[in-house]
Design a protein around this motif. Structure first.
Motif, PDB file in Angstrom:
ATOM      1  N   LEU A  34      13.246   5.338  -1.622  1.00  0.00           N
ATOM      2  CA  LEU A  34      12.088   6.092  -2.083  1.00  0.00           C
ATOM      3  C   LEU A  34      11.648   7.062  -0.990  1.00  0.00           C
ATOM      4  CD1 LEU A  34      10.037   3.189  -3.718  1.00  0.00           C
ATOM      5  CD2 LEU A  34      11.483   4.861  -4.880  1.00  0.00           C
ATOM      6  N   SER A  35      10.791   7.964  -1.372  1.00  0.00           N
ATOM      7  CA  SER A  35      10.332   8.968  -0.415  1.00  0.00           C
ATOM      8  C   SER A  35       8.830   9.113  -0.508  1.00  0.00           C
ATOM      9  CB  SER A  35      11.008  10.312  -0.699  1.00  0.00           C
ATOM     10  OG  SER A  35      10.434  11.327   0.089  1.00  0.00           O
ATOM     11  N   TRP A  36       8.161   9.059   0.647  1.00  0.00           N
ATOM     12  CA  TRP A  36       6.714   9.267   0.713  1.00  0.00           C
ATOM     13  C   TRP A  36       6.456  10.770   0.765  1.00  0.00           C
ATOM     14  CZ3 TRP A  36       2.185   6.490   0.739  1.00  0.00           C
ATOM     15  CH2 TRP A  36       1.064   7.128   1.244  1.00  0.00           C
ATOM     16  N   ASP A  37       5.740  11.286  -0.241  1.00  0.00           N
ATOM     17  CA  ASP A  37       5.485  12.716  -0.313  1.00  0.00           C
ATOM     18  C   ASP A  37       4.049  13.082   0.070  1.00  0.00           C
ATOM     19  OD1 ASP A  37       8.048  13.394  -1.132  1.00  0.00           O
ATOM     20  OD2 ASP A  37       7.593  12.965  -3.226  1.00  0.00           O
ATOM     21  N   GLY A  38       3.284  12.104   0.569  1.00  0.00           N
ATOM     22  CA  GLY A  38       1.905  12.393   0.943  1.00  0.00           C
ATOM     23  C   GLY A  38       1.808  12.997   2.334  1.00  0.00           C
ATOM     24  N   ALA A  84       0.826  -1.207   0.000  1.00  0.00           N
ATOM     25  CA  ALA A  84       0.000   0.000   0.000  1.00  0.00           C
ATOM     26  C   ALA A  84       0.864   1.263   0.000  1.00  0.00           C
ATOM     27  CB  ALA A  84      -0.934  -0.010   1.210  1.00  0.00           C
ATOM     28  N   VAL A  85       1.977   1.232   0.724  1.00  0.00           N
ATOM     29  CA  VAL A  85       2.870   2.394   0.730  1.00  0.00           C
ATOM     30  C   VAL A  85       3.546   2.555  -0.620  1.00  0.00           C
ATOM     31  CG1 VAL A  85       4.864   3.467   1.840  1.00  0.00           C
ATOM     32  CG2 VAL A  85       3.266   2.152   3.202  1.00  0.00           C
ATOM     33  N   LEU A  86       4.035   1.453  -1.194  1.00  0.00           N
ATOM     34  CA  LEU A  86       4.684   1.531  -2.506  1.00  0.00           C
ATOM     35  C   LEU A  86       3.745   2.084  -3.568  1.00  0.00           C
ATOM     36  CD1 LEU A  86       6.705  -1.826  -2.707  1.00  0.00           C
ATOM     37  CD2 LEU A  86       7.652   0.494  -2.636  1.00  0.00           C
ATOM     38  N   PRO A  95       4.866   5.224   6.467  1.00  0.00           N
ATOM     39  CA  PRO A  95       5.435   5.901   5.290  1.00  0.00           C
ATOM     40  C   PRO A  95       6.939   5.709   5.147  1.00  0.00           C
ATOM     41  CG  PRO A  95       4.016   7.389   6.555  1.00  0.00           C
ATOM     42  CD  PRO A  95       4.264   6.191   7.404  1.00  0.00           C
ATOM     43  N   TYR A  96       7.632   5.384   6.249  1.00  0.00           N
ATOM     44  CA  TYR A  96       9.089   5.264   6.197  1.00  0.00           C
ATOM     45  C   TYR A  96       9.550   3.857   5.829  1.00  0.00           C
ATOM     46  CZ  TYR A  96       9.765   9.970   7.965  1.00  0.00           C
ATOM     47  OH  TYR A  96       9.780  11.340   8.085  1.00  0.00           O
ATOM     48  N   LEU A 155       2.378   3.634  14.596  1.00  0.00           N
ATOM     49  CA  LEU A 155       2.117   3.013  13.288  1.00  0.00           C
ATOM     50  C   LEU A 155       2.087   4.051  12.178  1.00  0.00           C
ATOM     51  CD1 LEU A 155      -0.626   0.369  14.195  1.00  0.00           C
ATOM     52  CD2 LEU A 155       1.821  -0.004  13.844  1.00  0.00           C
ATOM     53  N   CYS A 156       1.377   5.159  12.400  1.00  0.00           N
ATOM     54  CA  CYS A 156       1.245   6.163  11.343  1.00  0.00           C
ATOM     55  C   CYS A 156       2.575   6.847  11.039  1.00  0.00           C
ATOM     56  CB  CYS A 156       0.200   7.210  11.733  1.00  0.00           C
ATOM     57  SG  CYS A 156      -1.488   6.591  11.737  1.00  0.00           S
ATOM     58  N   MET A 157       3.434   6.976  12.041  1.00  0.00           N
ATOM     59  CA  MET A 157       4.751   7.543  11.784  1.00  0.00           C
ATOM     60  C   MET A 157       5.636   6.566  11.017  1.00  0.00           C
ATOM     61  SD  MET A 157       4.983  10.637  13.068  1.00  0.00           S
ATOM     62  CE  MET A 157       6.748  10.802  13.226  1.00  0.00           C
ATOM     63  N   THR A 158       5.472   5.272  11.289  1.00  0.00           N
ATOM     64  CA  THR A 158       6.374   4.262  10.727  1.00  0.00           C
ATOM     65  C   THR A 158       6.020   3.874   9.302  1.00  0.00           C
ATOM     66  OG1 THR A 158       6.757   3.369  12.940  1.00  0.00           O
ATOM     67  CG2 THR A 158       7.281   1.935  11.084  1.00  0.00           C
TER      68      THR A 158
END
Length: 580
Positions: free
Chosen positions: A408-412, A376-378, A401-402, A396-399
């Motif tokens: 890669l970088s999560w930009d959302g 889902a993150v990818l 996206p990382y 969980l929410c902090m982890t």
């Protein structure tokens, strides 16, 4: 079992391995890594503010609710930006009773602003002759360390939502139920404590019989006492969560309210300790009770002034310490065990956040669901985590996206805890990871009540039931081999979970050394898979994308060489912002 060091065998038509090469996908991630490295190099203070947030101690106090405010801050000469609205996020699970206030919150879906106001509930406790019920509420230490009372939220200035060079602001919080009419013993009036001095000035140190703020008189004959949650926060641009939680637990373990008559102290081997035996090993202090012959102070009053001085001095010391460079450590001397912190090498921000939250992710989810979250993150899905426990929710929410860092970088958007009256954020037309402090059913009802329309492919994550609910998540290449590699380690963790204290296991600070070792192996196995997969994609991108080739042609060429069972995932991955 380890992930393959060379690409797994695939069907005819898939691509062959080659060495990794610089590519498009590294640019945004490199920008974020460079940005955080620049922040460390600029040597900001380790923390920007220490705050105490709660209901102001002003009469009358009836069992209703009041708007929270900053009761104490350090350093006092640096104002906290009202645009951050920190008091509102300190108490995210209370519903706004009115919208008439000067504070505003921007709706990322519409760009409009609306008025919001958080109200903190105040309740009364009947005083018994022995004060046993009141002491249980006010001086119990075990609940303070529970995960639901220790959480983190993340803020970013609205003008910098999509600017990776602007650092996020992390607020580390511990909440505790306290008497409304009493402030902590160290709390000086705001703007009266100079930050430049090493020690609190004598004329600003609380003197015998003085209180730090005007409070209503409360006598021993008062039948009821007003109590409310109070939030102790450390605001920083650095995700040093382990350091900050250790500091907050130490401060909360040693503070004593200004009204001193209801605290029971005992002496043991010349040391002053709290009478709660279960927490003595964490909170013991080496302040000796002694009579002051010059001032006539009692031993208890002398101790209170010593604790106030010690807390302020500890905050001053940490504020003035230089930020440790990657690989360096810092140590704070306290009256108990020293507080130590090691800054990791490499992707400092990513490693610190993963170190904090990844153990929680593994404790609550099976390997199958862990892989689904990774997919889902990818694919830059909109991810909603639902859980009543604020500590679990924020970790969980902090982890999540990382999980794709550092390649890669999560930009959302990342909002670890969305306040109850701000659910319209979930209508934002961008990728996000957001946390809701209630179960999925209640969240859906509240979303309908607030007229928030979600996309059909939103991924709901339920840690309480080990569920990942999504209409469709295409499998990633070699998914079964990846799961097999991860399960080999995850099985070892189950043995540790079964013998751990269930109350403490969900607080990341209490992960054992063995658990952290196995957790690191699982994370590295996930990293090896990601490096292998992205390496293959990068190589083919380089061969199919000479200068000036249209993106549509590159996309079609990459899908042509993908194995049939991988095309659904590749088609979705090629549509993400992370890829292009």
């Amino acid at each position: 079992m380890e992930p393959p060091t060379s690409p797994p065998t695939t069907t005819s038509g898939s691509v062959c391995s080659a060495g990794l090469s610089p590519s498009f996908m590294a640019l945004t991630a490199l920008s974020q890594l460079t940005s955080f490295a620049s922040l460390l190099a600029s040597q900001p203070p380790i923390f920007d503010h220490f705050l105490v947030v709660g209901v102001p101690p002003t009469p009358p106090m009836t069992p209703v609710s009041y708007e929270p405010t900053v009761l104490f801050q350090h350093p006092s000469h640096l104002p906290v930006s009202p645009k951050l609205n920190i008091p509102h996020f300190c108490f995210p699970c209370v519903r706004a009773l009115t919208r008439k206030t000067t504070e505003r919150s921007r709706n990322p879906a519409s760009g409009k602003t609306r008025r919001i106001r958080t109200r903190v509930p105040v309740r009364t406790v009947r005083r018994t002759p022995s004060n046993s019920n009141l002491n249980t509420i006010l001086y119990a230490q075990s609940s303070m360390h529970a995960a639901e009372n220790s959480f983190v939220f993340r803020l970013k200035p609205s003008s910098a939502d999509h600017d990776v060079s602007t650092p996020a602001i992390y607020v580390t919080c511990v909440t505790k139920l306290e008497r409304v009419d009493q402030l902590p013993s160290f709390a000086q009036p705001i703007d009266e404590y100079p930050v430049g001095s090493e020690d609190p000035p004598a004329d600003l140190t609380p003197q015998r019989g003085e209180t730090t703020k005007p409070k209503p008189e409360l006598t021993d004959q008062t039948a009821h006492v007003s109590v409310a949650p109070r939030c102790y926060c450390i605001v920083s641009r650095l995700p040093f969560f382990e350091l900050f939680f250790s500091l907050l637990y130490y401060i909360l373990g040693t503070i004593i309210p200004a009204h001193r008559s209801h605290l029971t102290l005992i002496t043991l081997n010349g040391l002053l300790r709290y009478s709660e035996q279960e927490h003595i090993h964490r909170l013991e202090t080496d302040f000796k009770l002694r009579e002051s012959t010059e001032s006539g102070e009692s031993g208890e009053e002398s101790f209170l002034d010593t604790v106030s001085h010690s807390t302020l001095k500890l905050l001053l010391k940490l504020y003035k310490l230089p930020v440790p460079f990657p690989g360096e450590s810092i140590q704070l001397s306290t009256s108990g065990l020293p507080i130590e912190f090691l800054c990791p090498k490499g992707d400092v921000e990513g490693k610190l956040i993963i170190r904090w939250g990844f153990p929680v992710l593994l404790r609550l989810f099976s390997v199958n669901n862990l892989v689904d979250i990774f997919i889902a993150v990818l694919l830059e899905k909109q991810i909603v985590v639902c859980c009543h426990n604020l500590g679990i929710l924020s970790a969980l929410c902090m982890t999540i996206p990382y999980l794709v860092r550092p390649e890669l970088s999560w930009d959302g958007l990342i909002i670890p805890i969305v306040p109850f009256d701000a659910y319209e954020y979930l209508g934002a037309p961008v990728p996000y990871v957001m946390g809701l402090a209630e179960d999925i059913g209640a969240a859906r009802v509240r979303l309908r009540t607030q007229d928030v329309l979600l996309r059909q492919d939103v991924v709901f994550v339920n840690p309480t039931e080990n569920q990942v609910l999504s209409p469709s998540l295409p499998p990633i290449p070699e998914i079964e081999r990846l799961k097999s590699n991860l399960k080999a380690y995850h099985t070892q963790l189950k043995t540790i979970y079964e013998r751990d204290n269930q109350d403490n296991m969900l607080n990341p600070l209490y992960a054992s050394t063995k658990e952290r070792q196995i957790t690191t192996k699982i994370y590295l196995a996930l990293q090896k898979y990601k490096t292998w997969f992205l390496g293959r994609v990068r190589d083919h991108y380089g061969s199919f994308a000479p200068h000036g080739t249209p993106e549509s042609s590159v996309r079609a060429a990459l899908l042509d060489v993908a194995a049939p069972q991988n095309r659904a995932f590749m088609a979705a991955f090629l549509d993400t912002q992370m890829f292009w």
